[in-house]
Design a protein around this motif. Structure first.
Motif, PDB file in Angstrom:
ATOM      1  N   GLY A  41       0.831  -1.193   0.000  1.00 22.04           N
ATOM      2  CA  GLY A  41       0.000   0.000   0.000  1.00 22.04           C
ATOM      3  C   GLY A  41       0.865   1.242   0.000  1.00 22.04           C
ATOM      4  N   SER A  42       0.590   2.161  -0.912  1.00 18.01           N
ATOM      5  CA  SER A  42       1.380   3.386  -1.015  1.00 18.01           C
ATOM      6  C   SER A  42       0.448   4.527  -1.406  1.00 18.01           C
ATOM      7  N   VAL A  43       0.572   5.654  -0.713  1.00 19.43           N
ATOM      8  CA  VAL A  43      -0.309   6.790  -0.964  1.00 19.43           C
ATOM      9  C   VAL A  43       0.471   8.076  -0.749  1.00 19.43           C
ATOM     10  N   LYS A  44       0.119   9.076  -1.557  1.00 18.55           N
ATOM     11  CA  LYS A  44       0.646  10.428  -1.406  1.00 18.55           C
ATOM     12  C   LYS A  44      -0.518  11.323  -1.014  1.00 18.55           C
ATOM     13  N   TYR A  45      -0.440  11.880   0.185  1.00 16.98           N
ATOM     14  CA  TYR A  45      -1.553  12.639   0.759  1.00 16.98           C
ATOM     15  C   TYR A  45      -1.171  14.118   0.817  1.00 16.98           C
ATOM     16  N   VAL A  46      -2.118  14.972   0.391  1.00 14.82           N
ATOM     17  CA  VAL A  46      -1.891  16.420   0.351  1.00 14.82           C
ATOM     18  C   VAL A  46      -3.016  17.102   1.115  1.00 14.82           C
ATOM     19  N   GLN A  47      -2.642  17.969   2.052  1.00  8.87           N
ATOM     20  CA  GLN A  47      -3.602  18.773   2.804  1.00  8.87           C
ATOM     21  C   GLN A  47      -3.069  20.200   2.833  1.00  8.87           C
ATOM     22  N   GLY A  48      -3.666  21.054   2.002  1.00  7.56           N
ATOM     23  CA  GLY A  48      -3.099  22.384   1.836  1.00  7.56           C
ATOM     24  C   GLY A  48      -1.754  22.288   1.131  1.00  7.56           C
ATOM     25  N   ASN A  49      -0.713  22.795   1.777  1.00  9.59           N
ATOM     26  CA  ASN A  49       0.646  22.685   1.258  1.00  9.59           C
ATOM     27  C   ASN A  49       1.478  21.651   2.000  1.00  9.59           C
ATOM     28  N   THR A  50       0.862  20.874   2.881  1.00 13.92           N
ATOM     29  CA  THR A  50       1.551  19.789   3.571  1.00 13.92           C
ATOM     30  C   THR A  50       1.396  18.513   2.749  1.00 13.92           C
ATOM     31  N   ILE A  51       2.516  17.886   2.421  1.00 20.04           N
ATOM     32  CA  ILE A  51       2.535  16.704   1.555  1.00 20.04           C
ATOM     33  C   ILE A  51       3.225  15.570   2.307  1.00 20.04           C
ATOM     34  N   VAL A  52       2.561  14.427   2.388  1.00 21.86           N
ATOM     35  CA  VAL A  52       3.072  13.263   3.119  1.00 21.86           C
ATOM     36  C   VAL A  52       2.914  12.035   2.242  1.00 21.86           C
ATOM     37  N   GLU A  53       3.927  11.185   2.253  1.00 25.20           N
ATOM     38  CA  GLU A  53       3.884   9.919   1.528  1.00 25.20           C
ATOM     39  C   GLU A  53       4.028   8.775   2.526  1.00 25.20           C
ATOM     40  N   ALA A  54       3.118   7.797   2.469  1.00 21.76           N
ATOM     41  CA  ALA A  54       3.122   6.647   3.376  1.00 21.76           C
ATOM     42  C   ALA A  54       3.172   5.363   2.564  1.00 21.76           C
ATOM     43  N   VAL A  55       3.983   4.407   3.042  1.00 21.71           N
ATOM     44  CA  VAL A  55       4.181   3.132   2.358  1.00 21.71           C
ATOM     45  C   VAL A  55       4.057   2.013   3.390  1.00 21.71           C
ATOM     46  N   VAL A  56       3.323   0.961   3.028  1.00 22.70           N
ATOM     47  CA  VAL A  56       3.169  -0.228   3.877  1.00 22.70           C
ATOM     48  C   VAL A  56       3.779  -1.415   3.140  1.00 22.70           C
ATOM     49  N   VAL A  57       4.698  -2.116   3.812  1.00 18.08           N
ATOM     50  CA  VAL A  57       5.364  -3.288   3.258  1.00 18.08           C
ATOM     51  C   VAL A  57       5.091  -4.466   4.195  1.00 18.08           C
ATOM     52  N   GLY A  58       4.612  -5.553   3.632  1.00 24.35           N
ATOM     53  CA  GLY A  58       4.335  -6.729   4.431  1.00 24.35           C
ATOM     54  C   GLY A  58       2.874  -7.135   4.345  1.00 24.35           C
ATOM     55  N   PRO A  59       2.552  -8.229   5.043  1.00 19.58           N
ATOM     56  CA  PRO A  59       3.404  -9.038   5.922  1.00 19.58           C
ATOM     57  C   PRO A  59       4.417  -9.872   5.146  1.00 19.58           C
TER      58      PRO A  59
END
Length: 289
Positions: A41-59
């Motif tokens: 699972g991988s997502v790039k999340y944007v809220q205003g000018n704050t940008i965060v990328e989260a990645v899930v590896v496994g199980p």
């Protein structure tokens, strides 16, 4: 547009530094799901000018020193860009060390929030003896970063295919010197307000959201209780938006998977003229004389 999380007359809404927003209105939200063979699972999340990328590896199989036969082992990491911390004027002693310390404090809080969400929402006992890694990278920090991290991690976990119990989200408040509460502050608003509180909330399928953990600075017990109760109400709107994105992402995949894995229709065996001559027990037609 951002989500308006609380409804009251516009005349009574206190003014904000950010143009065009009321006290309890978020910045615009958006997300982009990334398909990768290296992660579940991988997502790039944007809220205003704050940008965060989260990645899930496994199980996946765990390292030798981190194996647990009863449940899955979690590893949560978070990285901030060098420019996400506030530097003092150049030439002053200790500015680099202070910036590094500030970055470590932010990363520590972020890792605690990620671990709280994963341990509460994941069914870790369904994956005994495995290893799950959640990696977050803050690409740009313009305020409310813990809430953005919480939302990005929730989206990545749900889209990874793991067994989830509920949807979690983050709500950030600042308390102004005049005593007003502003939701989803940007970086400039956080600098003008000394009191900041980050609430991580969980929203079950039915019922109101509940607060999992709170990160607060400079709030009294009464103010903290007020922020917690408001965050539990406001989490319904944010979790609803996250769940809408999750359903939109999963529905095409589910339809495609159903088409790929659906059993093929059995074809009726048609008599083969060429092979019927060679079958045993078949009589050849008699020649006419």
């Amino acid at each position: 547009r951002g989500l308006r999380l609380w409804h009251y007359p516009m005349s009574s809404a206190p003014a904000r530094i950010s143009f065009g927003r009321t006290a309890l209105q978020t910045r615009p939200l958006s997300c982009n799901f990334v398909t990768s063979t290296r992660s579940q699972g991988s997502v790039k999340y944007v809220q205003g000018n704050t940008i965060v990328e989260a990645v899930v590896v496994g199980p996946e199989p765990p390292p030798r020193d981190k194996a647990d036969p009863s449940k899955a082992v979690l590893e949560c990491t978070c990285e901030f860009p060098p420019g996400s911390v506030s530097y003092a004027a150049p030439g002053e002693p200790g500015t680099v060390d202070a910036a590094r310390d500030e970055c470590r404090i932010k990363e520590g809080k972020a890792q605690e929030a990620i671990s709280c969400i994963a341990q509460a929402s994941l069914s870790l006992t369904d994956y005994p003896g495995t290893f799950i890694k959640i990696a977050v990278q803050v690409l740009q920090d313009d305020g409310s970063v813990l809430s953005c991290i919480a939302n990005a991690v929730t989206l990545a976990l749900w889209c990874s295919g793991l067994n989830m119990k509920f949807v979690a989200c983050g709500v950030t408040f600042v308390l102004t010197p005049e005593g007003c509460l502003w939701v989803d502050p940007d970086r400039s608003e956080e600098s003008h307000c000394n009191s900041v509180v980050h609430c991580i909330c969980a929203k079950p399928n039915a019922g109101q959201g509940s607060c999992l953990t709170v990160f607060s600075e400079g709030l009294t017990a009464a103010q903290l209780a007020d922020c917690t109760s408001k965050a539990e109400r406001l989490s319904d709107s944010i979790c609803g938006q996250l769940m809408q994105w999750i359903k939109q992402y999963l529905s095409p995949q589910c339809q495609h998977a159903a088409q790929v894995h659906s059993p093929k229709k059995e074809q009726k065996d048609k008599p083969n003229k060429t092979n019927s001559k060679n079958k045993p027990g078949t009589k050849k037609p008699a020649r006419k004389t």
